[in-house]
Design a protein around this motif. Structure first.
Motif, PDB file in Angstrom:
ATOM      1  N   THR A 419      -1.807  -6.238 -12.922  1.00  0.00           N
ATOM      2  CA  THR A 419      -1.159  -5.289 -12.012  1.00  0.00           C
ATOM      3  C   THR A 419       0.211  -5.819 -11.618  1.00  0.00           C
ATOM      4  OG1 THR A 419      -3.330  -4.706 -11.153  1.00  0.00           O
ATOM      5  CG2 THR A 419      -1.432  -4.030  -9.839  1.00  0.00           C
ATOM      6  N   ASN A 420       1.224  -5.004 -11.820  1.00  0.00           N
ATOM      7  CA  ASN A 420       2.599  -5.403 -11.485  1.00  0.00           C
ATOM      8  C   ASN A 420       3.076  -4.516 -10.339  1.00  0.00           C
ATOM      9  OD1 ASN A 420       5.206  -6.286 -11.419  1.00  0.00           O
ATOM     10  ND2 ASN A 420       5.741  -5.633 -13.492  1.00  0.00           N
ATOM     11  N   ARG A 421       3.064  -5.064  -9.106  1.00  0.00           N
ATOM     12  CA  ARG A 421       3.451  -4.258  -7.936  1.00  0.00           C
ATOM     13  C   ARG A 421       4.915  -4.521  -7.589  1.00  0.00           C
ATOM     14  NH1 ARG A 421      -1.625  -5.917  -4.118  1.00  0.00           N
ATOM     15  NH2 ARG A 421      -3.225  -4.611  -5.091  1.00  0.00           N
ATOM     16  N   ASP A 422       5.692  -3.444  -7.410  1.00  0.00           N
ATOM     17  CA  ASP A 422       7.050  -3.687  -6.921  1.00  0.00           C
ATOM     18  C   ASP A 422       6.978  -3.922  -5.411  1.00  0.00           C
ATOM     19  OD1 ASP A 422       7.076  -1.195  -5.586  1.00  0.00           O
ATOM     20  OD2 ASP A 422       7.895  -0.186  -7.356  1.00  0.00           O
ATOM     21  N   ILE A 423       8.070  -4.409  -4.825  1.00  0.00           N
ATOM     22  CA  ILE A 423       8.034  -4.864  -3.423  1.00  0.00           C
ATOM     23  C   ILE A 423       7.734  -3.717  -2.461  1.00  0.00           C
ATOM     24  CG2 ILE A 423      10.555  -4.714  -3.133  1.00  0.00           C
ATOM     25  CD1 ILE A 423       8.133  -7.316  -1.556  1.00  0.00           C
ATOM     26  N   GLU A 424       8.200  -2.498  -2.782  1.00  0.00           N
ATOM     27  CA  GLU A 424       7.903  -1.352  -1.897  1.00  0.00           C
ATOM     28  C   GLU A 424       6.398  -1.083  -1.865  1.00  0.00           C
ATOM     29  OE1 GLU A 424      12.070  -1.279  -2.834  1.00  0.00           O
ATOM     30  OE2 GLU A 424      10.341  -1.258  -4.189  1.00  0.00           O
ATOM     31  N   GLU A 425       5.767  -1.179  -3.030  1.00  0.00           N
ATOM     32  CA  GLU A 425       4.316  -0.975  -3.112  1.00  0.00           C
ATOM     33  C   GLU A 425       3.581  -2.028  -2.282  1.00  0.00           C
ATOM     34  OE1 GLU A 425       1.096  -0.424  -6.747  1.00  0.00           O
ATOM     35  OE2 GLU A 425       3.217  -0.641  -7.239  1.00  0.00           O
ATOM     36  N   THR A 426       4.041  -3.278  -2.378  1.00  0.00           N
ATOM     37  CA  THR A 426       3.430  -4.368  -1.609  1.00  0.00           C
ATOM     38  C   THR A 426       3.592  -4.139  -0.111  1.00  0.00           C
ATOM     39  OG1 THR A 426       3.648  -6.032  -3.354  1.00  0.00           O
ATOM     40  CG2 THR A 426       3.653  -6.840  -1.101  1.00  0.00           C
ATOM     41  N   LEU A 427       4.804  -3.767   0.321  1.00  0.00           N
ATOM     42  CA  LEU A 427       5.054  -3.543   1.751  1.00  0.00           C
ATOM     43  C   LEU A 427       4.253  -2.350   2.272  1.00  0.00           C
ATOM     44  CD1 LEU A 427       8.915  -4.188   1.796  1.00  0.00           C
ATOM     45  CD2 LEU A 427       7.163  -5.632   2.831  1.00  0.00           C
ATOM     46  N   ASN A 428       4.173  -1.291   1.479  1.00  0.00           N
ATOM     47  CA  ASN A 428       3.407  -0.109   1.902  1.00  0.00           C
ATOM     48  C   ASN A 428       1.912  -0.420   2.009  1.00  0.00           C
ATOM     49  OD1 ASN A 428       5.769   1.366   1.993  1.00  0.00           O
ATOM     50  ND2 ASN A 428       5.516   2.242  -0.053  1.00  0.00           N
ATOM     51  N   LEU A 429       1.422  -1.272   1.101  1.00  0.00           N
ATOM     52  CA  LEU A 429       0.016  -1.673   1.153  1.00  0.00           C
ATOM     53  C   LEU A 429      -0.236  -2.490   2.424  1.00  0.00           C
ATOM     54  CD1 LEU A 429      -2.787  -1.931  -0.102  1.00  0.00           C
ATOM     55  CD2 LEU A 429      -1.942  -3.839  -1.480  1.00  0.00           C
ATOM     56  N   GLY A 430       0.744  -3.332   2.799  1.00  0.00           N
ATOM     57  CA  GLY A 430       0.630  -4.101   4.043  1.00  0.00           C
ATOM     58  C   GLY A 430       0.502  -3.182   5.249  1.00  0.00           C
ATOM     59  N   TRP A 431       1.321  -2.107   5.283  1.00  0.00           N
ATOM     60  CA  TRP A 431       1.238  -1.141   6.387  1.00  0.00           C
ATOM     61  C   TRP A 431      -0.104  -0.415   6.388  1.00  0.00           C
ATOM     62  CZ3 TRP A 431       3.891  -0.977  10.610  1.00  0.00           C
ATOM     63  CH2 TRP A 431       5.209  -1.462  10.639  1.00  0.00           C
ATOM     64  N   LYS A 432      -0.600  -0.063   5.221  1.00  0.00           N
ATOM     65  CA  LYS A 432      -1.904   0.627   5.127  1.00  0.00           C
ATOM     66  C   LYS A 432      -3.003  -0.231   5.767  1.00  0.00           C
ATOM     67  CE  LYS A 432      -5.487   1.749   1.817  1.00  0.00           C
ATOM     68  NZ  LYS A 432      -5.988   1.389   0.500  1.00  0.00           N
ATOM     69  N   LEU A 433      -2.957  -1.529   5.496  1.00  0.00           N
ATOM     70  CA  LEU A 433      -3.973  -2.436   6.042  1.00  0.00           C
ATOM     71  C   LEU A 433      -3.778  -2.632   7.550  1.00  0.00           C
ATOM     72  CD1 LEU A 433      -3.961  -5.031   3.139  1.00  0.00           C
ATOM     73  CD2 LEU A 433      -5.840  -3.507   3.726  1.00  0.00           C
ATOM     74  N   LEU A 434      -2.516  -2.694   7.986  1.00  0.00           N
ATOM     75  CA  LEU A 434      -2.258  -2.903   9.421  1.00  0.00           C
ATOM     76  C   LEU A 434      -2.731  -1.707  10.252  1.00  0.00           C
ATOM     77  CD1 LEU A 434       1.262  -4.603   9.288  1.00  0.00           C
ATOM     78  CD2 LEU A 434      -0.898  -5.668   9.986  1.00  0.00           C
ATOM     79  N   ARG A 435      -2.854  -0.520   9.617  1.00  0.00           N
ATOM     80  CA  ARG A 435      -3.347   0.661  10.352  1.00  0.00           C
ATOM     81  C   ARG A 435      -4.830   0.544  10.711  1.00  0.00           C
ATOM     82  NH1 ARG A 435      -0.336   3.489   6.245  1.00  0.00           N
ATOM     83  NH2 ARG A 435       1.787   3.820   7.027  1.00  0.00           N
ATOM     84  N   ILE A 436      -5.520  -0.469  10.157  1.00  0.00           N
ATOM     85  CA  ILE A 436      -6.913  -0.734  10.580  1.00  0.00           C
ATOM     86  C   ILE A 436      -6.922  -1.146  12.050  1.00  0.00           C
ATOM     87  CG2 ILE A 436      -8.849  -2.367  10.262  1.00  0.00           C
ATOM     88  CD1 ILE A 436      -8.049  -2.504   7.274  1.00  0.00           C
ATOM     89  N   LEU A 437      -5.816  -1.790  12.488  1.00  0.00           N
ATOM     90  CA  LEU A 437      -5.725  -2.309  13.856  1.00  0.00           C
ATOM     91  C   LEU A 437      -4.997  -1.296  14.742  1.00  0.00           C
ATOM     92  CD1 LEU A 437      -4.541  -5.883  12.841  1.00  0.00           C
ATOM     93  CD2 LEU A 437      -6.871  -5.214  13.456  1.00  0.00           C
ATOM     94  N   PRO A 438      -5.319  -1.258  16.044  1.00  0.00           N
ATOM     95  CA  PRO A 438      -4.578  -0.363  16.939  1.00  0.00           C
ATOM     96  C   PRO A 438      -3.112  -0.783  17.057  1.00  0.00           C
ATOM     97  CG  PRO A 438      -6.277  -1.613  18.143  1.00  0.00           C
ATOM     98  CD  PRO A 438      -6.389  -1.989  16.703  1.00  0.00           C
ATOM     99  N   ARG A 439      -2.245   0.154  17.300  1.00  0.00           N
ATOM    100  CA  ARG A 439      -0.814  -0.138  17.378  1.00  0.00           C
ATOM    101  C   ARG A 439      -0.510  -1.202  18.434  1.00  0.00           C
ATOM    102  NH1 ARG A 439       4.484   3.821  17.314  1.00  0.00           N
ATOM    103  NH2 ARG A 439       5.858   2.414  18.439  1.00  0.00           N
ATOM    104  N   SER A 440      -1.279  -1.199  19.521  1.00  0.00           N
ATOM    105  CA  SER A 440      -1.030  -2.156  20.614  1.00  0.00           C
ATOM    106  C   SER A 440      -1.216  -3.610  20.182  1.00  0.00           C
ATOM    107  CB  SER A 440      -1.962  -1.850  21.793  1.00  0.00           C
ATOM    108  OG  SER A 440      -3.313  -1.902  21.350  1.00  0.00           O
ATOM    109  N   GLU A 441      -1.952  -3.830  19.081  1.00  0.00           N
ATOM    110  CA  GLU A 441      -2.182  -5.195  18.591  1.00  0.00           C
ATOM    111  C   GLU A 441      -1.013  -5.720  17.743  1.00  0.00           C
ATOM    112  OE1 GLU A 441      -4.860  -7.447  19.002  1.00  0.00           O
ATOM    113  OE2 GLU A 441      -5.272  -6.057  20.645  1.00  0.00           O
ATOM    114  N   LEU A 442      -0.152  -4.830  17.291  1.00  0.00           N
ATOM    115  CA  LEU A 442       0.915  -5.241  16.356  1.00  0.00           C
ATOM    116  C   LEU A 442       2.144  -5.684  17.145  1.00  0.00           C
ATOM    117  CD1 LEU A 442       0.492  -2.416  13.676  1.00  0.00           C
ATOM    118  CD2 LEU A 442      -0.756  -4.565  13.918  1.00  0.00           C
ATOM    119  N   LYS A 443       2.003  -6.846  17.802  1.00  0.00           N
ATOM    120  CA  LYS A 443       3.037  -7.319  18.733  1.00  0.00           C
ATOM    121  C   LYS A 443       4.208  -8.004  18.031  1.00  0.00           C
ATOM    122  CE  LYS A 443      -0.256  -8.017  22.523  1.00  0.00           C
ATOM    123  NZ  LYS A 443      -1.517  -7.735  21.874  1.00  0.00           N
TER     124      LYS A 443
END
Length: 456
Positions: A419-443
């Motif tokens: 799998t060859n992910r470009d950096i936008e794909e990697t960053l978007n995947l990071g955001w997808k995972l961070l949505r597991i947590l409530p916004r208040s936790e993303l300090k």
């Protein structure tokens, strides 16, 4: 015409003592001619007055002390370099092993090279995309950097090395990119894996490969990385290319260094390795970098397998001092089935901050990187608590962090070797995972980025 000597006094394994020599220098190449006319290459390891200690590149079998002749060639080992080297496979001494013709060299270069003047170095600050999320997103590789991979025996560093070699590129530039792949002390099976992997993906077209097998002489293994770096310097600083050098396995190189040192009866240092191993490794690693006034650059990924998975072993220990970080492969993640099993928390790229951000990757990269590290660390702690106290003892938010850690490993770290992910794909995947947590936790993320990416 080189002067000939028939004064071989002694043969001990791959070493010969030749007496009565004049005008012979350390590291000089020589030839031994047997009675049959066969010639074997050697190099000078030590000079003591008129005695020269010489090490053979081949076996010493069949050398007759009385009738064999030695001639010294008046030069150290050289590599003939040319752009025709691209897409070719060579042995550890720079001889073609792919069935193709010999290279017609544009120049002949001493493989020991010259140290790069520190004041002439440009600071590494351009992002190199490897297509591997755990590296690009969290431990970013920067052009001109030395970023080693610390592995363990039996871990899949070969697959990761081949993946990076196939996928790596400098974004946003039309300047040519090349890979110099150097393998030391590998098996025939591994050699076939690397060559076939490069050919199948077409990466061979922009690659130069130097392959030293496990049954080749130790002294050849010491020359192999220097051959690769000489080719890289030519492509980078004469031809203006971005060159990625992958060296695998540095542990085999250091063991060959120890073997030659023991043969010379030198006083051993830590674990039997020579006391000058730090200096020797630095002569390899410090050939990477960027030169002011040159478009080209050399970025280096040395790969080493840590004996007994011990980070304090002399080889990873000294490598860590000279290089700018490390990517660590973990055995427990490998047992879980992660591909590649990169342990992101102890891994580090000391130059990552220089190669990310607006205009290089994306403006939210630094914030999301810090938040992913923090969330994964807390998630791992939550999972350890769960193991000790049971799931019922955890708060709701801790359970979310534990869920985040599991999905982070399964989706972000474990992406497979194709799998060859470009950096936008990697960053978007990071955001997808961070949505597991409530916004208040993303300090650790600015509100403007949360508005733009979290709520999107």
């Amino acid at each position: 015409m080189p002067k000939e000597y028939r004064t071989i006094q002694e043969v001990a394994g791959p070493l010969l003592m030749v007496s009565g020599v004049t005008d012979v220098a350390y590291d000089e190449l020589g030839e031994i001619e047997l009675v049959s006319g066969e010639r074997r290459r050697c190099k000078v390891l030590e000079i003591d007055g008129t005695n020269a200690l010489v090490q053979l590149f081949e076996s010493s079998t069949g050398i007759n002390l009385e009738n064999s002749k030695v001639r010294f060639l008046g030069r150290s080992m050289e590599l003939g370099v040319s752009e025709d080297m691209l897409s070719r496979v060579f042995d550890g001494l720079g001889r073609p092993i792919d069935g193709g013709p010999d290279i017609l060299p544009e120049f002949r270069r001493d493989i020991n090279g010259l140290p790069m003047n520190p004041s002439a170095r440009s600071y590494p600050q351009e992002f190199i995309q490897t297509g591997v999320s755990a590296i690009d997103g969290l431990n970013t590789l920067v052009r001109g950097q030395k970023l080693p991979i610390f592995s363990g025996s039996g871990l899949p560093h070969a697959q990761l090395a081949a993946q990076i070699a196939r996928q790596a590129k400098v974004r946003g530039t039309s300047e040519p990119f090349a890979v110099v792949f150097v393998a030391m002390g590998i098996t025939f099976e591994e050699s076939n894996f690397f060559i076939n992997s490069f050919k199948e993906s077409g990466a061979i077209d922009r690659a130069v490969m130097f392959i030293n097998l496990a049954n080749d002489p130790a002294v050849e293994r010491i020359a192999t990385p220097r051959m690769g770096l000489t080719a890289a310097e030519y492509l980078a600083f004469d031809k203006g290319m971005h060159v990625l050098v992958i060296l695998t396995d540095i542990t085999n190189y250091a063991d060959a260094l120890r073997e030659v040192s023991a043969a010379r009866k030198e006083v051993p240092g830590r674990r039997g390795y020579p006391g000058y191993m730090y200096t020797d490794l630095a002569t390899l690693y410090e050939r990477a970098g960027r030169l002011e006034g040159s478009n080209g650059s050399i970025t280096m990924i040395p790969i080493l397998s840590m004996p007994e998975d011990d980070k304090t072993h002399p080889i990873p220990d000294l490598t860590g001092y000279i290089t700018e970080g490390q990517i660590i492969l973990a055995r427990d993640l490998y047992r879980k089935g992660l591909q590649p099993p990169i342990d992101v928390l102890p891994s580090l790229s000391r130059l990552k901050d220089k190669g990310i951000g607006a205009g290089k990757t994306r403006e939210d990269h630094a914030n999301t990187m810090n938040q992913l590290f923090a969330a994964y660390s807390r998630g791992k702690n939550a999972k350890e608590l769960m193991t000790v106290l049971g799931e019922a003892a955890l708060t709701e938010i801790d359970l979310l962090y534990a869920k985040f850690a599991d999905q982070f490993e399964a989706e972000y770290v474990s992406q497979g070797y194709n799998t060859n992910r470009d950096i936008e794909e990697t960053l978007n995947l990071g955001w997808k995972l961070l949505r597991i947590l409530p916004r208040s936790e993303l300090k650790r993320i600015k509100d403007e980025y949360l508005d733009q990416y979290y709520d999107a």
